[in-house]
Structures are given as structure tokens and as C-alpha cells.
Design a protein around this motif. Structure first.
Motif, PDB file in Angstrom:
ATOM      1  N   LYS A  86       0.876  -1.092   0.262  1.00  0.00           N
ATOM      2  CA  LYS A  86       0.204  -0.510   0.121  1.00  0.00           C
ATOM      3  C   LYS A  86       0.698   0.985  -0.301  1.00  0.00           C
ATOM      4  CE  LYS A  86      -3.759  -1.751   2.263  1.00  0.00           C
ATOM      5  NZ  LYS A  86      -5.115  -1.610   3.439  1.00  0.00           N
ATOM      6  N   ARG A  88       2.182   4.978   0.664  1.00  0.00           N
ATOM      7  CA  ARG A  88       2.223   5.396   1.946  1.00  0.00           C
ATOM      8  C   ARG A  88       3.367   6.487   1.880  1.00  0.00           C
ATOM      9  NH1 ARG A  88       3.059   0.536   4.119  1.00  0.00           N
ATOM     10  NH2 ARG A  88       4.286  -0.321   4.739  1.00  0.00           N
ATOM     11  N   ASP A 103      -4.922   5.938   1.634  1.00  0.00           N
ATOM     12  CA  ASP A 103      -6.157   4.551   0.689  1.00  0.00           C
ATOM     13  C   ASP A 103      -7.052   5.222   2.167  1.00  0.00           C
ATOM     14  OD1 ASP A 103      -4.619   3.388  -0.070  1.00  0.00           O
ATOM     15  OD2 ASP A 103      -4.511   1.152   1.031  1.00  0.00           O
ATOM     16  N   SER A 104      -6.956   6.417   3.357  1.00  0.00           N
ATOM     17  CA  SER A 104      -8.284   6.851   4.041  1.00  0.00           C
ATOM     18  C   SER A 104      -7.782   8.123   4.358  1.00  0.00           C
ATOM     19  CB  SER A 104      -7.675   5.945   5.863  1.00  0.00           C
ATOM     20  OG  SER A 104      -6.446   6.595   5.928  1.00  0.00           O
ATOM     21  N   PRO A 255      -7.900   1.228   7.936  1.00  0.00           N
ATOM     22  CA  PRO A 255      -6.719   1.241   6.977  1.00  0.00           C
ATOM     23  C   PRO A 255      -5.391   1.609   7.665  1.00  0.00           C
ATOM     24  CG  PRO A 255      -8.864   1.929   6.359  1.00  0.00           C
ATOM     25  CD  PRO A 255      -8.795   1.700   8.205  1.00  0.00           C
TER      26      PRO A 255
END
Length: 357
Positions: A86, A88, A103-104, A255
Motif C-alpha cells: 500500500k 504511503r 487509502d484513508s 486502514p
């Protein structure tokens, strides 16, 4: 390797043969030479401008990251981009780290953070490393196309792992770090695969994601430099407490909780890499007390929080990382670090709450 450690996240190259030069700490001149080498390695990571890609391997896990570091009159700015899994990013401005989670659409902020992530793995008490490791200067090697000097750190007791470091020949910047067990097997490593020095574009330090000004901000540091009354009565020799704080552990269901806010989660730093291990799988976001300890290279953290149902006592190990959880009265204790289980167990069995009488 925290880090970290990350260090952590804690990390080195070819163990040297008996014929290799040994910096024996019994001699004051040799000890000064060791300390000069250690200071140069740490200072280069803090004061140089550089950008590069590195690979971190812990047991079967491999993660690739890109780091950009810049120093100017305002201090240090560092951006760490996670290139696997993911997306970040972590951006550190001096002692404040912001983790961007697209994602969040969340920015997790931690304050009063130590720089203990690759390539700045050494901590402020690194000058005492010769008291607890035999340090040998090894062969010249090459990492990411650059010549580097290898060093091995062999532990003098069973409470820490060995390390092999490879520092760039002229600047001292750490290019590769390996952690080795008593069998001389590499159990964790981190190394640059590409590196650019000096001519760094400051625009690379900005978040890569659009509209981050509209994202939700979550502050994870509740209170820094606290004195909770909790103590570790039998720390392994050489380890000292570097920080104690109250922080938030994000919910495992969130998340955002799959990421630690400290770049040390990619460098093996023991403090932040354990954030989700401290919480049980059904817990909501909650506060914990965290105590951080280091011998100058190896790191451990103790997390303390009220006990809740659904926890199982025990320990697990992955690569150099060991995590142990235990109930103590009304509290749940978690000890995590890139050290052998003997060190983790000794710390766990000597945690006490000192009450004022």
C-alpha cells in the motif's frame, strides 16, 4: 532495523577474520579512533544531502523504499517513500514525522521523534558501543556502485546481535547494514541499491499525493518526555532509556493501522514497528505508555496499557525482531526489540510500577 531501529531499526557487512585489524577498547587511543568512526557514520547521515533507493529484508519479508534527505538553515527534512504494498510516505521535519496514508486520506503525526532509521542507525550513546562489542575493521567493498569500508561489531554477551556495517569510503555514510546471529547468519539487512549525493531537488521532499491539505490529521503523540513511574529494574548492560512518552496506537481495523508513523518501521526500529503488535485485533485506537531503550545501535521498546480481554501471553520472532506480551495485574505489557529473546525476557521480568508513598 529502529528503529528502525528501524531500526531500527538496527546491521553490517563481511565478518572479518582474526587477522583483521581490531580496535581493542582497552587502549584509549584505539577507543578514540572507534568513536571517531562512529561519529562520522552518524554525522554523515544527518548533515549530508542525498537521495536513494534501499532494500530492507527481514526474514522472508522484503521491502523497497526511497529516501531523500536535505539539510538547510531550517534543519533536517527527510522523505521516505514506501515502494511496495500500500502506498504511503513519511516526511520528517527535524523531530516531527508525518505519515501520509492515501487509502484513508489520513496524516498521522508523531512529535519528538529520534532519528534512528537507515542510514542514521546509531543513537546518541553510540560512543559506548566499544564497551559491549568488539569492533573490527574489514575489507573494502562496493555497494550501489560506491566503495565502502566494512566494519564488524561482535557482541560481548548474549543480549545483542552482531552487526556488519559498510560505510562510504570518504563521507562515512552508511550504505549497507546487516544483523547476524551467533551462528554468523544474516537475519536482517538493509542496503542502498542506488544513491545520489549533494545535488538534491527540494521539490522531492513534498508529499507526492494531491490535495493533502484536505486530509484528516491524527496526532499520535499525546505527551512526550513523561515520567510514568514504570521502570525496568534489570536492563541488559549497555542499554539506557532514551525516551518515555504517551502515544496513540491506531485501531487494527483502521486502514491507517497497517503502517507505523516512524520510518523506522522500514529500518527495523523496535519502537514503532511494534505499534500494531501491542493492540489486540479487536481493540479500538487507544493510548499506551512507551519506554525506549538503546545501547547505541540495538533498540528495545516497552509498551504499557490497561489489560483487556482477548489477549494471549507469549512471544514471536521474525528475523531479528522479537515481541513478547504478558499480563501484569491490571496491565498488559509488550516488549519488542531487535535483540535476542534472552534480552526481551530479562526486560519483561523486571518491569515494575513505582508508586509514590
Amino acid at each position: 532495523m529502529s528503529g528502525r531501529r528501524f531500526y531500527t531499526a538496527a546491521n553490517l557487512v563481511l565478518l572479518c577474520t582474526l587477522s583483521s585489524p581490531v580496535f581493542a577498547a582497552e587502549n584509549a587511543e584505539d577507543k578514540r579512533e572507534i568513536q571517531q568512526v562512529l561519529r562520522k557514520i552518524q554525522a554523515s547521515a544527518q548533515k549530508m544531502n542525498y537521495s536513494g533507493t534501499f532494500v530492507y529484508q527481514q526474514a522472508s519479508q522484503i521491502r523497497t523504499s526511497r529516501i531523500t534527505h536535505y539539510l538547510d538553515s531550517a534543519g533536517e527534512t527527510e522523505k521516505l517513500e514506501i515502494l511496495d504494498g500500500k502506498p504511503r510516505e513519511y516526511i520528517r521535519r527535524n523531530d516531527e514525522v508525518s505519515c501520509y496514508l492515501p487509502d484513508s486520506k489520513t496524516i498521522q503525526v508523531e512529535k519528538d521523534v529520534n532519528q534512528e532509521s537507515f542510514p542514521a542507525l546509531l543513537t546518541q550513546n553510540a560512543q559506548y558501543l566499544p564497551d559491549f562489542y568488539t569492533i573490527r575493521k574489514g575489507e573494502m567493498s562496493r555497494v550501489a556502485g560506491l566503495e565502502c569500508q566494512t566494519y564488524s561489531l561482535e557482541p560481548k554477551d548474549g543480549f545483542r546481535y552482531g552487526y556488519r556495517l559498510c560505510a562510504e569510503k570518504s563521507s562515512g555514510l552508511m550504505l549497507r547494514a546487516q544483523t547476524v546471529n551467533p551462528k554468523n547468519e544474516v537475519i536482517e539487512q538493509i542496503a542502498f541499491t542506488q544513491l545520489q549525493v549533494n545535488d538534491i531537488d527540494k521539490n522531492k521532499l513534498k508529499p507526492s499525493f494531491p490535495h493533502v491539505s484536505q486530509w484528516r490529521i491524527e496526532n499520535l503523540t499525546v505527551q512526550s518526555n513523561i515520567h510514568s513511574g514504570w521502570v525496568v529494574k534489570a536492563l541488559p548492560a549497555g542499554f539506557t532509556k532514551t525516551k518515555e512518552l504517551k502515544r496513540v496506537i491506531p485501531s487494527p481495523a483502521s486502514p491507517a493501522s497497517s503502517s507505523s508513523t516512524n520510518n523506522a518501521s522500514n529500518a527495523g526500529n523496535a519502537g514503532s514497528a511494534s505499534a500494531n503488535a501491542v493492540a489486540n485485533k479487536t481493540a479500538k485506537s487507544h493510548q499506551v505508555i512507551q519506554m525506549m531503550f538503546s545501547d547505541g545501535l540495538a533498540a528495545m521498546s516497552v509498551f504499557i496499557e490497561p489489560y483487556s480481554e482477548g489477549r494471549t501471553e507469549g512471544s514471536l520472532q521474525q528475523g531479528a525482531m522479537t515481541i513478547m506480551g504478558k499480563r501484569q495485574g491490571e496491565y498488559w505489557l509488550t516488549v519488542v526489540g531487535e535483540v535476542p529473546v534472552s534480552a526481551i525476557r530479562q526486560v519483561m521480568n523486571s518491569i515494575e510500577l513505582k508508586t509514590n508513598k
